[in-house]
Design an enzyme around this catalytic site. Structure first.
Site, PDB file in Angstrom:
ATOM      1  N   SER A 220      37.674  68.432  84.373  1.00  0.00           N
ATOM      2  CA  SER A 220      39.014  68.735  83.888  1.00  0.00           C
ATOM      3  C   SER A 220      39.929  68.986  85.077  1.00  0.00           C
ATOM      4  CB  SER A 220      38.981  69.967  82.992  1.00  0.00           C
ATOM      5  OG  SER A 220      38.844  71.128  83.797  1.00  0.00           O
ATOM      6  N   LYS A 221      41.165  69.315  84.762  1.00  0.00           N
ATOM      7  CA  LYS A 221      42.162  69.563  85.817  1.00  0.00           C
ATOM      8  C   LYS A 221      41.709  70.635  86.807  1.00  0.00           C
ATOM      9  CE  LYS A 221      46.668  68.086  84.191  1.00  0.00           C
ATOM     10  NZ  LYS A 221      46.612  67.864  82.741  1.00  0.00           N
ATOM     11  N   ARG A 222      40.933  71.594  86.311  1.00  0.00           N
ATOM     12  CA  ARG A 222      40.457  72.664  87.185  1.00  0.00           C
ATOM     13  C   ARG A 222      39.692  72.121  88.385  1.00  0.00           C
ATOM     14  NH1 ARG A 222      36.373  75.011  85.659  1.00  0.00           N
ATOM     15  NH2 ARG A 222      35.873  73.653  83.923  1.00  0.00           N
ATOM     16  N   HIS A 223      39.098  70.942  88.204  1.00  0.00           N
ATOM     17  CA  HIS A 223      38.274  70.378  89.268  1.00  0.00           C
ATOM     18  C   HIS A 223      39.090  69.655  90.324  1.00  0.00           C
ATOM     19  CE1 HIS A 223      35.217  70.822  86.031  1.00  0.00           C
ATOM     20  NE2 HIS A 223      34.520  71.269  87.047  1.00  0.00           N
ATOM     21  N   GLY A 224      40.403  69.664  90.180  1.00  0.00           N
ATOM     22  CA  GLY A 224      41.224  68.998  91.195  1.00  0.00           C
ATOM     23  C   GLY A 224      41.881  67.761  90.648  1.00  0.00           C
TER      24      GLY A 224
END
Ligand code: GLU
Length: 447
Positions: A220-224
């Protein structure tokens, strides 16, 4: 080659840029279509009128093109089974809904049309990747309390739901393979009920494994970075991202890890796709990118690096193509991304970054005198070639009982401002006599 005529599709909703998951799905559909000499169809699922925009549609198309995925039918090029935007197909959804209403398989609730979910029917989803999944129709769609929940086909605003529109479109577009993310497995039984109600043959279903971040949680976006263009900005080549995405859930067998589109197309087989979640591993992406960078021909490598030199404000226009290509060839596989490669080679284009990195304060005064002698002779060598310089340096060091590194290291620092670089005499040779003289003079080591 398989018997069935392959028509695969990618059906993004234009509610965001082309992200990694979408690109992965598109790629697998493309590979399967191309491997079988079939067709790859692009369909825009824009029934969410609030979140869909033409700009997002354009960035998705641009993202696919950047990755090198071409399509045979789509909203921009048309095709025999268009239109290819759901918002332009509303009449077909209505027409088919009428059909089920007439046959008593659906009912109206205000302006909405609802599919009556039958109970007590057994179905099997033969998923090409997940295997057989048994389904009881009464459990396909349920309320909180477990009772059967009918399926909305058309909402009161006249828009079809995803599960309904996808069936009509896949049927009308004669899609033979539905290849998509595993998050759609739970939707598939609902779609199968609709196929059954219409009396249509099912397409083959293949659900692709989930993509996880390094922490083993769903990507997800959290991963960059999520959109493919962010990877472009970071200095990944389209060929590398293509190669890397293909390896998420698929192996070519025979240990082939680095491939181009043609080889991937030849080797690809849905039979070798695993259901095991695939981890998005940046180290692997860097490795794949570095390998592709190494394999590029000099002109393509230069073209890929140029925008990044430009970003660093380096005076690109002062140099000929040949010089820039030679500089990159000298880098000999250093740099995991075009961005890194541009940074690592900055001193070939400009002295300014060198001055910022190095001030020569580490050279004591007495060393300076010795070095001035050495560099004085070096700068006057009759032939300005790497080999000539190295031979001269060896002889000089022998004569002066000095280790070679005692002259090579300062030279490297002065020319590159870095501790590591390609062979220092190769750098010297390429930079040219005048430039080397200027740099050495600036540090008080010549002139
Ligand atoms: N528009 C859907 C999505 O983006 C398509 C799913 C499908 O391929 O059926 O998830």
């Amino acid at each position: 080659m398989i018997g069935k005529n392959v028509r695969a599709r990618f059906a993004p909703s234009p509610t965001g840029a082309l992200h990694i998951g979408g690109a992965h799905t598109a790629l697998f559909n493309w590979l399967w279509a191309r491997h079988n000499g079939g067709r790859f169809i692009l369909r825009i699922e824009d029934t969410d009128r609030e979140r869909s925009t033409p700009e997002y549609e354009r960035t998705i198309l641009d993202g696919l093109k950047w990755l090198g995925l071409d399509w045979d039918e789509g909203p921009d090029i048309g095709g025999g089974r268009g239109p290819y935007r759901q918002s332009e197909r509303l009449h077909s959804y209505m027409e088919r809904a009428e059909e089920l209403l007439d046959r008593g398989l659906a009912y109206k609730d205000g302006d909405a049309v609802i599919f009556k979910v039958p109970s007590g029917e057994e179905m099997v989803l033969h998923d090409l990747i997940y295997g057989d999944i048994n389904i009881q129709s009464g459990r396909v769609s349920t309320n909180q309390d477990g009772s059967v929940k009918d399926i909305v086909m058309i909402k009161s605003d006249g828009m079809p739901t995803y599960n309904y529109a996808v069936v009509i479109d896949d049927h009308d577009m004669n899609i033979t393979y539905v290849i998509r993310g595993e998050d759609h497995i739970s939707n598939t039984p609902k779609q199968m009920l609709l196929y059954r109600a219409f009396g249509w043959e099912l397409p083959e279903f293949a659900h692709l494994p989930m993509i996880l971040g390094a922490d083993k949680k769903k990507l997800s976006k959290r991963h960059g970075a999520t959109s493919v263009f962010e990877y472009s900005d970071m200095g990944y080549l389209p060929d590398s991202l293509f190669n890397f995405l293909a390896l998420l859930g698929w192996t070519a067998g025979n240990d082939t890890e680095i491939f181009d589109r043609a080889l991937a197309t030849e080797l690809f087989d849905l039979a070798n796709v695993t259901k095991k979640p695939a981890v998005f591993d940046m180290d692997k992406l860097n490795f794949v990118n570095q390998e592709h960078l190494k394999r590029l021909d000099p002109a393509s490598r230069r073209e890929a690096v140029e925008p990044f030199w430009q970003l660093l404000d380096l005076p690109l226009e002062r140099f000929g193509k040949k010089y820039l290509e030679d500089a990159l060839s000298l880098m000999g596989g250093r740099g995991r991304t075009t961005r890194e490669l541009a940074e690592f080679s900055d001193y070939f284009l400009d002295f300014e970054p060198v001055k910022l990195r190095y001030d020569a304060s580490d050279i004591p005064e007495e060393r300076r005198l010795v070095l001035r002698e050495f560099f004085g002779e070096l700068l006057n060598l009759p032939i300005w070639g790497a080999q000539e310089m190295e031979e001269f340096a060896r002889r000089w060091c022998e004569r002066n009982e000095t280790p070679l590194k005692d002259v090579a290291m300062p030279l490297r620092w002065v020319l590159t401002g870095r501790k590591v670089s390609p062979g220092v005499f190769e750098v010297t040779a390429l930079l040219g006599r005048d430039e080397c003289r200027a740099r050495l003079t600036r540090y008080g080591l010549a002139g």
